[in-house]
Write an enzyme that holds these catalytic residues in place. Structure first.
Site: not given
Length: 275
Positions: A76, A209
Site C-alpha cells: 500500500c 490509493c
C-alpha cells in the site's frame, strides 16, 4: 489485555492505524478479527487499514499490512509513506530507510511530512483490454504495482457511479480469484489528471490509493507518452507524484511521493475491538 498504544495517520486522505508491535502487543488476539473490529468507523478507531511495525533481521523493520476487513495486502503506497514516517519519528529507522513487505523490500526517504517510497517494479501490464459487464462492455488497462489495479479512462470521473462500476470490475472473472482494485482517471483542463479509486478489502471508494496512483501514472505514460514524474489529484484533494524510469514498455525505479501526516496518538482499549 492492556490498552494498546497506537497512532492515527493519513496519507493523502487514506487513513491508517499504526501500532509498534515489535514487542508483540497484538499477538495475543486473533489479528484479522482485531483489525476488522478496530477499523470500524463510529464503533472503534476507524480506518482504511491497520499496520503492524515488527522487527526485521535484514533491514530497519518489517510491516504487516491489513485492509479494513482484516484481509492481508501485499503493498500500500500511502500506508508505506505513513509507516516510514512513523518509524522515523519513533526512532525505529533513520530518515533514509528500508523495510520488508510482502511485495519485497521497500526503500523510503522522510523529509518532514513528505515521504518518497520506492515501489515494486510493475508486472503483468495489459493496456486497453475489453471485458463484458452486466451493463455492457468496457475497455480498461490493468497491471500489478504491488497489488493488482484496473485503470479506466473516463471523460468525467465525478459522473461515474464508482461503487457500482468498481464492484463489477473488482469481482469480474478476468481478475479472479484475488480480484482487483479499480481506478477511474480523467483529464482536468491543463492540470493534473483526477483519480478515484475503489479498493478491494475496503469494498468502496477511498480518498487516495498510492498503488492505484502509481498504476494510473504508468498507464498515462504508456497511453499518452506522459514523462516522469506524473502528478495526479486524489479524491481527498492531495497531489501525489509518481517518478519512474521507462524503456519502451518496461518501467523501473518507480517511486511515490506525497504527504504522510500524524493525526493523533491514543490508547486502544479492549472495548474497541471486542464489541
Amino acid at each position: 489485555m492492556n490498552p494498546i498504544p497506537f497512532w492515527k495517520m493519513s496519507g493523502s486522505g487514506n487513513d491508517f492505524i499504526i501500532i509498534d508491535n515489535r514487542a508483540g502487543v497484538v499477538e495475543t488476539v486473533e489479528v484479522p478479527r482485531f483489525v476488522a473490529m478496530t477499523c470500524r468507523r463510529r464503533m472503534s478507531v476507524g480506518a482504511d487499514g491497520l499496520i503492524l511495525i515488527e522487527p526485521s533481521r535484514r533491514v530497519d523493520f518489517q510491516w504487516r499490512f491489513f485492509n479494513a476487513d482484516g484481509s492481508v495486502a501485499e503493498m500500500c503506497g500511502n500506508g508505506a509513506r505513513c509507516a516510514a514516517r512513523f518509524a522515523h519519528l519513533n526512532g525505529i529507522a533513520p530518515a533514509d530507510m528500508a523495510f520488508e513487505t510482502l511485495a519485497g523490500v521497500i526503500t523510503a526517504r522522510v523529509r518532514g511530512d513528505q515521504v518518497r517510497v520506492g515501489m515494486s517494479d510493475p508486472r503483468d501490464i495489459v493496456i486497453q483490454e475489453t471485458i463484458d459487464l452486466p451493463d455492457g462492455r468496457i475497455t480498461l488497462s490493468h497491471l500489478n504495482t504491488g497489488v493488482p489495479h484496473a485503470v479506466i479512462e473516463v471523460p468525467d470521473a465525478d459522473a461515474v457511479d464508482l461503487g457500482a462500476l468498481g464492484s463489477a470490475v473488482r469481482y469480474h472473472s478476468r481478475f479472479a480469484p484475488a480480484g482487483t482494485n479499480v481506478n477511474l482517471i480523467a483529464p482536468v483542463g491543463e492540470g493534473p489528471w483526477a483519480i478515484r479509486t475503489y479498493e478491494r478489502g475496503v469494498e468502496g471508494e477511498t480518498l487516495a490509493c498510492g498503488t492505484g496512483v502509481s498504476a494510473a501514472a504508468l498507464v498515462l505514460a504508456l497511453r499518452h507518452d506522459h514523462p516522469s514524474p506524473v502528478t495526479l489529484a486524489t479524491r481527498g484533494g492531495s497531489l501525489l507524484k509518481v517518478h519512474f524510469q521507462r524503456t519502451g514498455q518496461d518501467f523501473s525505479d518507480v517511486a511515490l511521493e506525497g504527504d504522510a501526516r500524524v493525526i493523533y496518538e491514543g490508547r486502544l482499549w479492549p472495548e474497541g475491538w471486542r464489541y
